[in-house]
Write an enzyme that holds these catalytic residues in place. Structure first.
Site, PDB file in Angstrom:
ATOM      1  N   HIS A  27       0.832  -1.210   0.000  1.00 50.90           N
ATOM      2  CA  HIS A  27       0.000   0.000   0.000  1.00 50.90           C
ATOM      3  C   HIS A  27       0.868   1.262   0.000  1.00 50.90           C
ATOM      4  CE1 HIS A  27      -3.885   1.983   1.745  1.00 50.90           C
ATOM      5  NE2 HIS A  27      -3.194   2.864   1.041  1.00 50.90           N
ATOM      6  N   PHE A  41       2.595   6.437  -4.905  1.00 48.37           N
ATOM      7  CA  PHE A  41       3.815   7.017  -5.481  1.00 48.37           C
ATOM      8  C   PHE A  41       3.524   8.153  -6.474  1.00 48.37           C
ATOM      9  CE2 PHE A  41       7.004   3.315  -4.514  1.00 48.37           C
ATOM     10  CZ  PHE A  41       7.079   3.741  -3.198  1.00 48.37           C
ATOM     11  N   ARG A  42       2.236   8.503  -6.662  1.00 52.46           N
ATOM     12  CA  ARG A  42       1.845   9.771  -7.308  1.00 52.46           C
ATOM     13  C   ARG A  42       2.183   9.911  -8.776  1.00 52.46           C
ATOM     14  NH1 ARG A  42      -1.414  10.537  -3.106  1.00 52.46           N
ATOM     15  NH2 ARG A  42      -0.441  11.359  -1.231  1.00 52.46           N
ATOM     16  N   ASN A  89      -5.148   6.441  -6.924  1.00 54.13           N
ATOM     17  CA  ASN A  89      -5.569   7.857  -6.913  1.00 54.13           C
ATOM     18  C   ASN A  89      -4.463   8.785  -7.409  1.00 54.13           C
ATOM     19  OD1 ASN A  89      -4.137   7.252  -4.574  1.00 54.13           O
ATOM     20  ND2 ASN A  89      -5.202   8.759  -3.327  1.00 54.13           N
ATOM     21  N   HIS A 103     -10.751   1.024   1.344  1.00 51.82           N
ATOM     22  CA  HIS A 103     -10.531   2.094   2.305  1.00 51.82           C
ATOM     23  C   HIS A 103     -11.875   2.231   2.997  1.00 51.82           C
ATOM     24  CE1 HIS A 103      -9.008   6.212   3.605  1.00 51.82           C
ATOM     25  NE2 HIS A 103     -10.288   6.208   3.955  1.00 51.82           N
ATOM     26  N   HIS A 143      -5.350  -0.435   5.959  1.00 51.09           N
ATOM     27  CA  HIS A 143      -5.057   0.374   7.149  1.00 51.09           C
ATOM     28  C   HIS A 143      -6.138   0.355   8.248  1.00 51.09           C
ATOM     29  CE1 HIS A 143      -7.540   2.973   4.725  1.00 51.09           C
ATOM     30  NE2 HIS A 143      -6.559   3.486   4.029  1.00 51.09           N
ATOM     31  N   ASP A 174       0.997   2.717   3.725  1.00 55.04           N
ATOM     32  CA  ASP A 174       0.132   3.790   3.230  1.00 55.04           C
ATOM     33  C   ASP A 174       0.965   5.061   3.016  1.00 55.04           C
ATOM     34  OD1 ASP A 174      -2.014   5.147   2.284  1.00 55.04           O
ATOM     35  OD2 ASP A 174      -3.131   5.204   4.180  1.00 55.04           O
TER      36      ASP A 174
END
Ligand code: DOR
Ligand code: ZN
Ligand code: ZN
Length: 444
Positions: free
Chosen positions: A60, A63-64, A94, A176, A230, A303
């Site tokens: 999880h 890394f954008r 995301n 989530h 998480h 996360d």
């Protein structure tokens, strides 16, 4: 490229225990474990003070890449991973654009093949109308469903659509789990608040439990493999402990939810401690720790959710939620080993073997003949204080700054290639796409 390595006379830590042996690595794989192995290799590693562990698998991270690379990218994120002993990561959808189609996943895999030092794979993100795309996507860890809103715009609000995801196919669903309606109600109550401690009240443990219960009930109804991301609350931990979930439901916890607590995290870090789901009072962290030790929680996941210092300084509620973590998770856990709070074998299980089992990752998470040579050398005597200047992640900060680490990964090997050694990165090496088997076919 190194074709062969002999780790000579090493202490190996595996999920089954400690063992002393030579390990011969050839063509990226663990070829032989034993004694008196051939010495005609390219590299011999011998240091009786070090331990050899399977590389960590972080299921999880954010890394954008693409689209938000001012926070992190696959190169910087994978360097942070390698420096923290993480040899495989699963990245969340995301990004910009959101990874919601086979094409966007293929593009991420292409980027990673060019930029990532370590092995990788990518979740596809669920939207209200992309179930078919989610099922069409090949070799991915699973489908990520945001049941509550978080960073980005991915979310499934309609309960019927949510149910359809669980009713269809057999691909692992990771959630989530926060109840959006409850969050919205709480937000209205705290309208206008500029107090970041309200973040934990708005995103309450009741909201987390409610979504977790719903996801579990759907997984059970349709016998659908579920991974709960998480976990944050004592209540969710006791709920899961009392279920018969063997093989059907797995969960993970992050070091920040285990080790930091509210209100002190907010006193010290303000909005830098603002994450979703939030860091809660100490009793929750203690319960999560007990659940991890008892086996209710299978994996540690970071996360890793980097944002720039500017984005974190926007003040509550505008600051972006999330904190980095991929480079410090293993050293934080090794520090707990040195404090006798858990064992090295526990750490290997939580950070390598269990993630490999939970996601059915082919030939990873163990030091065994025929497995990929994703290996790390650990020095249990090494010490370091986390300082901002040393942060590898592009975001350049950590809520663990000042934390004293005792026990560090000092070299990282990915597919038999050294990618990191004591502060140096060998960036010409690239990781590979992790192969995912199908552990969720039926009730594994
Ligand atoms: O705090 C969070 N940050 N929670 C999430 O669910 C997303 C993440 C992010 O991407 O920044
Ligand atoms: Zn999340
Ligand atoms: Zn996340």
């Amino acid at each position: 490229m190194i074709e062969s390595i002999l780790f000579r006379d090493m202490s190996l830590v595996t999920a089954l225990g400690l063992r002393h042996a030579d390990v011969l690595v050839e063509d990226g794989k663990i070829k032989t474990i034993g004694w008196d192995l051939p010495q005609n290799v390219e590299l011999i590693v011998e240091d009786s003070g070090l331990l050899l562990l399977p590389g960590c698998i972080d299921p999880h991270v954010h890394f954008r890449d693409p689209g938000l690379t001012h926070k992190e990218d696959l190169e910087s994120g994978s360097r942070a991973a390698a420096s923290g002993g993480v040899t495989t990561f699963f990245d969340m959808p995301n990004t910009r654009p959101s990874a919601t189609s086979p094409q966007t996943i293929a593009e991420k895999k292409r980027l990673a093949s060019q930029k990532s030092l370590v092995n990788y794979n990518f979740y596809i993100g669920a939207t209200e109308d992309n179930l078919d795309d989610c099922l069409a996507c090949e070799n991915i860890p699973g489908i990520k469903i945001f049941m509550g809103s978080s960073t980005g715009d991915l979310m499934i609000k309609d309960p019927k659509v949510l149910e359809r995801f669980f009713a269809t196919g057999s691909r692992l669903i990771a959630v989530h789990a926060e109840d959006e309606a409850m969050i919205a109600e709480n937000k209205a109550r705290f309208e206008g608040s500029r107090d970041v401690t309200d973040h934990s009240r708005i995103r309450s443990s009741e909201a987390a439990l409610s979504a977790t219960r719903l996801a579990v009930s759907l997984a059970q109804r349709y016998m659908h493999r579920l991974h709960i991301c998480h976990l944050t609350s004592q209540e969710e931990a006791s709920f899961l402990a009392n279920l018969e979930t063997e093989g059907l439901i797995s969960t993970e916890v992050s070091p920040q939810h285990l080790l930091l607590s509210s209100p002190s995290v907010y006193d010290k870090w303000g909005t830098m401690g603002q994450i979703n789901p939030p860091i809660r009072e100490a009793r929750h962290g203690q319960a999560l720790w007990r659940a991890l030790k008892a086996g209710t929680i299978a994996c540690i996941a970071t996360d890793h959710a980097p944002h720039t210092l500017e984005e974190k300084a926007l003040g509550y509620p505008h600051a972006h939620s999330g904190m980095p973590g991929v480079e410090h998770a293993l050293p934080l856990m090794l520090t707990l080993v040195n404090q006798n709070k858990c064992s090295l074998v526990d750490v290997v299980r939580w950070m390598s073997t269990h993630p490999a089992n939970a996601f059915g990752i082919d030939k990873k998470g163990r030091i065994e003949e025929g497995y990929d040579a994703d290996l790390i050398l650990v020095d249990m005597n090494a010490k370091k204080i986390i300082k901002r200047d040393h942060i590898v992640s592009k975001c350049g900060w950590s809520a663990f700054e000042g934390h004293r680490l005792h026990g560090l990964p000092i070299a990282t090997f990915v597919n038999g290639q050294m990618v990191y050694r004591e502060g140096d990165f060998f960036t010409q090496i690239k990781g590979k796409e992790a192969r995912i088997l199908a552990p969720w076919e039926g009730h594994a």
